[in-house]
Scaffold this active site. Sequence first.
Site, PDB file in Angstrom:
ATOM      1  N   ASP A  13     -10.674 -48.827 -37.668  1.00  0.00           N
ATOM      2  CA  ASP A  13     -10.327 -48.091 -38.889  1.00  0.00           C
ATOM      3  C   ASP A  13     -10.166 -46.595 -38.667  1.00  0.00           C
ATOM      4  O   ASP A  13     -10.472 -45.785 -39.545  1.00  0.00           O
ATOM      5  CB  ASP A  13     -11.374 -48.353 -39.993  1.00  0.00           C
ATOM      6  CG  ASP A  13     -11.528 -49.829 -40.276  1.00  0.00           C
ATOM      7  OD1 ASP A  13     -10.525 -50.549 -40.190  1.00  0.00           O
ATOM      8  OD2 ASP A  13     -12.660 -50.256 -40.578  1.00  0.00           O
ATOM      9  N   GLU A  14      -9.667 -46.227 -37.501  1.00  0.00           N
ATOM     10  CA  GLU A  14      -9.493 -44.805 -37.187  1.00  0.00           C
ATOM     11  C   GLU A  14      -8.216 -44.242 -37.811  1.00  0.00           C
ATOM     12  O   GLU A  14      -8.025 -43.014 -37.814  1.00  0.00           O
ATOM     13  CB  GLU A  14      -9.422 -44.613 -35.659  1.00  0.00           C
ATOM     14  CG  GLU A  14     -10.688 -44.991 -34.890  1.00  0.00           C
ATOM     15  CD  GLU A  14     -10.697 -46.462 -34.461  1.00  0.00           C
ATOM     16  OE1 GLU A  14      -9.814 -47.225 -34.904  1.00  0.00           O
ATOM     17  OE2 GLU A  14     -11.590 -46.827 -33.677  1.00  0.00           O
ATOM     18  N   GLY A  17      -2.889 -47.611 -38.072  1.00  0.00           N
ATOM     19  CA  GLY A  17      -1.700 -47.996 -38.832  1.00  0.00           C
ATOM     20  C   GLY A  17      -0.862 -46.788 -39.202  1.00  0.00           C
ATOM     21  O   GLY A  17       0.359 -46.776 -39.018  1.00  0.00           O
ATOM     22  N   GLY A  40      -6.984 -54.449 -40.445  1.00  0.00           N
ATOM     23  CA  GLY A  40      -6.355 -54.008 -41.692  1.00  0.00           C
ATOM     24  C   GLY A  40      -5.795 -52.633 -41.416  1.00  0.00           C
ATOM     25  O   GLY A  40      -6.559 -51.693 -41.263  1.00  0.00           O
ATOM     26  N   THR A  42      -3.475 -49.541 -42.541  1.00  0.00           N
ATOM     27  CA  THR A  42      -2.901 -48.970 -43.752  1.00  0.00           C
ATOM     28  C   THR A  42      -1.813 -47.956 -43.445  1.00  0.00           C
ATOM     29  O   THR A  42      -1.979 -47.109 -42.572  1.00  0.00           O
ATOM     30  CB  THR A  42      -4.017 -48.270 -44.573  1.00  0.00           C
ATOM     31  OG1 THR A  42      -5.140 -49.138 -44.629  1.00  0.00           O
ATOM     32  CG2 THR A  42      -3.556 -47.923 -45.976  1.00  0.00           C
ATOM     33  N   THR A 301     -11.923 -56.482 -45.727  1.00  0.00           N
ATOM     34  CA  THR A 301     -12.949 -57.168 -46.512  1.00  0.00           C
ATOM     35  C   THR A 301     -13.446 -56.345 -47.703  1.00  0.00           C
ATOM     36  O   THR A 301     -14.228 -56.850 -48.503  1.00  0.00           O
ATOM     37  CB  THR A 301     -14.167 -57.502 -45.622  1.00  0.00           C
ATOM     38  OG1 THR A 301     -14.647 -56.274 -45.049  1.00  0.00           O
ATOM     39  CG2 THR A 301     -13.792 -58.463 -44.504  1.00  0.00           C
ATOM     40  N   ARG A 303     -15.556 -54.066 -47.617  1.00  0.00           N
ATOM     41  CA  ARG A 303     -16.945 -53.652 -47.439  1.00  0.00           C
ATOM     42  C   ARG A 303     -17.042 -52.133 -47.270  1.00  0.00           C
ATOM     43  O   ARG A 303     -16.154 -51.501 -46.714  1.00  0.00           O
ATOM     44  CB  ARG A 303     -17.559 -54.310 -46.197  1.00  0.00           C
ATOM     45  CG  ARG A 303     -17.847 -55.780 -46.371  1.00  0.00           C
ATOM     46  CD  ARG A 303     -18.377 -56.392 -45.085  1.00  0.00           C
ATOM     47  NE  ARG A 303     -17.358 -56.445 -44.051  1.00  0.00           N
ATOM     48  CZ  ARG A 303     -17.596 -56.841 -42.804  1.00  0.00           C
ATOM     49  NH1 ARG A 303     -18.813 -57.193 -42.435  1.00  0.00           N
ATOM     50  NH2 ARG A 303     -16.619 -56.889 -41.923  1.00  0.00           N
ATOM     51  N   ASP A 333      -9.058 -33.831 -43.144  1.00  0.00           N
ATOM     52  CA  ASP A 333      -9.185 -33.329 -44.524  1.00  0.00           C
ATOM     53  C   ASP A 333     -10.458 -33.812 -45.208  1.00  0.00           C
ATOM     54  O   ASP A 333     -10.943 -33.164 -46.143  1.00  0.00           O
ATOM     55  CB  ASP A 333      -7.969 -33.786 -45.346  1.00  0.00           C
ATOM     56  CG  ASP A 333      -7.788 -35.304 -45.306  1.00  0.00           C
ATOM     57  OD1 ASP A 333      -7.592 -35.842 -44.192  1.00  0.00           O
ATOM     58  OD2 ASP A 333      -7.875 -35.955 -46.361  1.00  0.00           O
TER      59      ASP A 333
HETATM   60  P1  GDP Z   1      -6.724 -48.668 -39.016  1.00  0.00           P
HETATM   61  O1  GDP Z   1      -7.380 -49.994 -39.112  1.00  0.00           O
HETATM   62  O2  GDP Z   1      -7.121 -47.918 -37.785  1.00  0.00           O
HETATM   63  O3  GDP Z   1      -5.236 -48.734 -39.171  1.00  0.00           O
HETATM   64  O4  GDP Z   1      -7.279 -47.809 -40.244  1.00  0.00           O
HETATM   65  P2  GDP Z   1      -7.445 -48.320 -41.773  1.00  0.00           P
HETATM   66  O5  GDP Z   1      -6.113 -48.411 -42.392  1.00  0.00           O
HETATM   67  O6  GDP Z   1      -8.321 -49.505 -41.823  1.00  0.00           O
HETATM   68  O7  GDP Z   1      -8.314 -47.144 -42.385  1.00  0.00           O
HETATM   69  C1  GDP Z   1      -7.866 -45.836 -42.397  1.00  0.00           C
HETATM   70  C2  GDP Z   1      -7.852 -45.347 -43.847  1.00  0.00           C
HETATM   71  O8  GDP Z   1      -7.725 -43.934 -43.877  1.00  0.00           O
HETATM   72  C3  GDP Z   1      -6.648 -45.848 -44.624  1.00  0.00           C
HETATM   73  O9  GDP Z   1      -7.012 -45.978 -45.976  1.00  0.00           O
HETATM   74  C4  GDP Z   1      -5.624 -44.741 -44.464  1.00  0.00           C
HETATM   75  O10 GDP Z   1      -4.670 -44.690 -45.525  1.00  0.00           O
HETATM   76  C5  GDP Z   1      -6.503 -43.527 -44.490  1.00  0.00           C
HETATM   77  N1  GDP Z   1      -6.046 -42.380 -43.698  1.00  0.00           N
HETATM   78  C6  GDP Z   1      -5.398 -42.369 -42.501  1.00  0.00           C
HETATM   79  N2  GDP Z   1      -5.261 -41.098 -42.062  1.00  0.00           N
HETATM   80  C7  GDP Z   1      -5.823 -40.302 -42.994  1.00  0.00           C
HETATM   81  C8  GDP Z   1      -6.033 -38.891 -43.099  1.00  0.00           C
HETATM   82  O11 GDP Z   1      -5.685 -38.096 -42.220  1.00  0.00           O
HETATM   83  N3  GDP Z   1      -6.698 -38.447 -44.207  1.00  0.00           N
HETATM   84  C9  GDP Z   1      -7.136 -39.279 -45.190  1.00  0.00           C
HETATM   85  N4  GDP Z   1      -7.771 -38.748 -46.206  1.00  0.00           N
HETATM   86  N5  GDP Z   1      -6.956 -40.605 -45.130  1.00  0.00           N
HETATM   87  C10 GDP Z   1      -6.325 -41.110 -44.023  1.00  0.00           C
HETATM   88  P1  IMO Z   2      -8.930 -52.540 -37.529  1.00  0.00           P
HETATM   89  O1  IMO Z   2      -7.804 -53.008 -36.630  1.00  0.00           O
HETATM   90  C1  IMO Z   2     -13.205 -52.337 -38.249  1.00  0.00           C
HETATM   91  C2  IMO Z   2     -15.600 -55.765 -36.982  1.00  0.00           C
HETATM   92  C3  IMO Z   2     -16.251 -56.595 -38.071  1.00  0.00           C
HETATM   93  C4  IMO Z   2     -17.511 -57.053 -37.334  1.00  0.00           C
HETATM   94  C5  IMO Z   2     -17.005 -57.283 -35.910  1.00  0.00           C
HETATM   95  C6  IMO Z   2     -16.672 -58.727 -35.588  1.00  0.00           C
HETATM   96  O2  IMO Z   2      -8.558 -52.508 -38.970  1.00  0.00           O
HETATM   97  O3  IMO Z   2      -9.509 -51.282 -37.014  1.00  0.00           O
HETATM   98  P2  IMO Z   2     -14.641 -60.320 -36.267  1.00  0.00           P
HETATM   99  O4  IMO Z   2     -14.159 -60.765 -37.603  1.00  0.00           O
HETATM  100  O5  IMO Z   2     -13.619 -59.586 -35.461  1.00  0.00           O
HETATM  101  O6  IMO Z   2     -15.285 -61.414 -35.478  1.00  0.00           O
HETATM  102  O7  IMO Z   2     -15.838 -59.280 -36.597  1.00  0.00           O
HETATM  103  O8  IMO Z   2     -15.842 -56.481 -35.774  1.00  0.00           O
HETATM  104  N1  IMO Z   2     -14.145 -55.603 -37.097  1.00  0.00           N
HETATM  105  C7  IMO Z   2     -13.552 -54.465 -37.509  1.00  0.00           C
HETATM  106  N2  IMO Z   2     -14.091 -53.307 -37.935  1.00  0.00           N
HETATM  107  N3  IMO Z   2     -11.875 -52.466 -38.140  1.00  0.00           N
HETATM  108  C8  IMO Z   2     -11.319 -53.605 -37.673  1.00  0.00           C
HETATM  109  O9  IMO Z   2     -10.008 -53.729 -37.423  1.00  0.00           O
HETATM  110  C9  IMO Z   2     -12.170 -54.697 -37.366  1.00  0.00           C
HETATM  111  N4  IMO Z   2     -11.973 -55.954 -36.931  1.00  0.00           N
HETATM  112  C10 IMO Z   2     -13.180 -56.489 -36.751  1.00  0.00           C
HETATM  113  O10 IMO Z   2     -16.556 -55.826 -39.190  1.00  0.00           O
HETATM  114  O11 IMO Z   2     -18.442 -56.002 -37.298  1.00  0.00           O
HETATM  115 MG    MG Z   3      -8.560 -51.096 -40.464  1.00  0.00          MG
END
Ligand code: GDP
Ligand code: IMO
Ligand code: MG
Length: 429
Positions: A13-14, A17, A40, A42, A301, A303, A333
Amino acid sequence: MANIVIVGTQWGDEGKGKIVDLLAETADMVVRFQGGNNAGHTMVVGGEQFICHLIPSGILQQKTCVIGNGVVVDPAVLLAEMDALDSRGIDVGSHRLLICEKAHLIMPYHRSVDHAREKFKGDKKIGTTGRGIGPAYEDKATRRGIRFLDLLDPEVFSEKVNTILDEKNFYLKNYLSAETLDPKQIIVQYQDYARRLAPHITNISVVIDTAIKNNQQVMFEGAQGTHLDIDHGTYPFVTSSNTVAGNACSGAGIGPKQINDVIGIVKAYTTRVGQGPFPSELFDDIGDRIQEKGAEFGATTGRRRRCGWLDIVLLRNAVRLNGLTGLAITKLDVLDGLESVKICTGYDYNGKQMLDFPASLKVLGDCQPIYETLPGWSENLSGIRRFEDLPENVESYLNRIETLIQTPIDIISVGPDRDQTIVIRNPFK
Ligand code: GDP
Ligand code: IMO
Ligand code: MG
């Protein structure tokens, strides 16, 4: 011409996307190489949000999107995602979206086992996404997985489902006290998926190789993050695939010499969903504030994500494990308005300073973060588009990160939207 890998450096979730979508403008093809719909990712364009779990984040830029052999695919989720994009005017036709014939399928029993096992484990659970990821990779490793190739052959598919369900149902019923599944129902349902997905299924290693030979630029999109890697992460609180950059090769069917750059996505602080150690986790108002301002809820999820300060020990580990050539810092930000910001530069383990991330969870659990404190900034960064316009204290924070991990920052993200970005160096150009 360049081919690059994008990976998460922390626990997922860094903002992979967002960065993949942004860089896809200059790429021809985007390839997912591991994980499944536990991801997931975004993307926000002009205020409109899209979340992809399986389809590569190059789809909005309408580039060729490829699901590699290393991905585990839940066809129901994939089809729902295709329909959702299609209804929003995004083309996901068979020339646009390709699926590797060697990719393994997530089956209903994988989801059942994932859920039942987590329930069975109680407070010892991993906190998985419940999408059947671990059980699917487990069957792949024990050589009884079902691949897209099998899905295309009704006879082979039925035989495989019947054989494996005997054992799965026994395990579900007698060990996990969970509901059993009906093979006939699965076979009918999956044949329907097969009809819809057949035009997309192909040998993607050949497709990618041809693209590279034709001087096209390919981007490999990692899912999860380095510290969720099955080998290098905080085992067993990890996912079930290799998330590091090296797996882009085996998960897509190319050789290591085809990769030119590896960009690590770094959130300006740290988050984690699910269980497992997290040395720089915050349990105070600042942690809550970051969680709220960053809207830190899982994209898969829903969470609440645990939040903490940026951890350099973790990042140094990611630089080495992935061979990072550049960084993209996201969500800067979210730190706006804090009086000071902290960076964890090392761990204190029984009075000794530790600079390398330990493999033992017992050791990691006893590590105390050593912090360096830097001045915060009161400005709102979300409207800034040029590096020169960033406040001095932001520059100091970024310079300190670069110095500590010896890797250049190529991209800075100051908001979720595609255009809320400062590109210092585009790795494709
Ligand atoms: P990914 O799994 O690495 O693609 O990341 P996720 O989509 O799960 O989570 C990143 C969240 O941060 C998403 O809701 C994005 O829309 C949001 N996001 C991404 N870059 C930035 C940013 O620079 N600032 C803010 N405020 N939100 C961001
Ligand atoms: P993205 O690509 C954050 C975490 C789950 C759990 C562990 C194992 O969006 O960054 P799993 O269902 O893979 O067997 O769960 O890994 N996890 C993630 N956490 N972002 C993800 O994907 C994740 N995919 C799995 O929360 O701790
Ligand atoms: Mg994600």
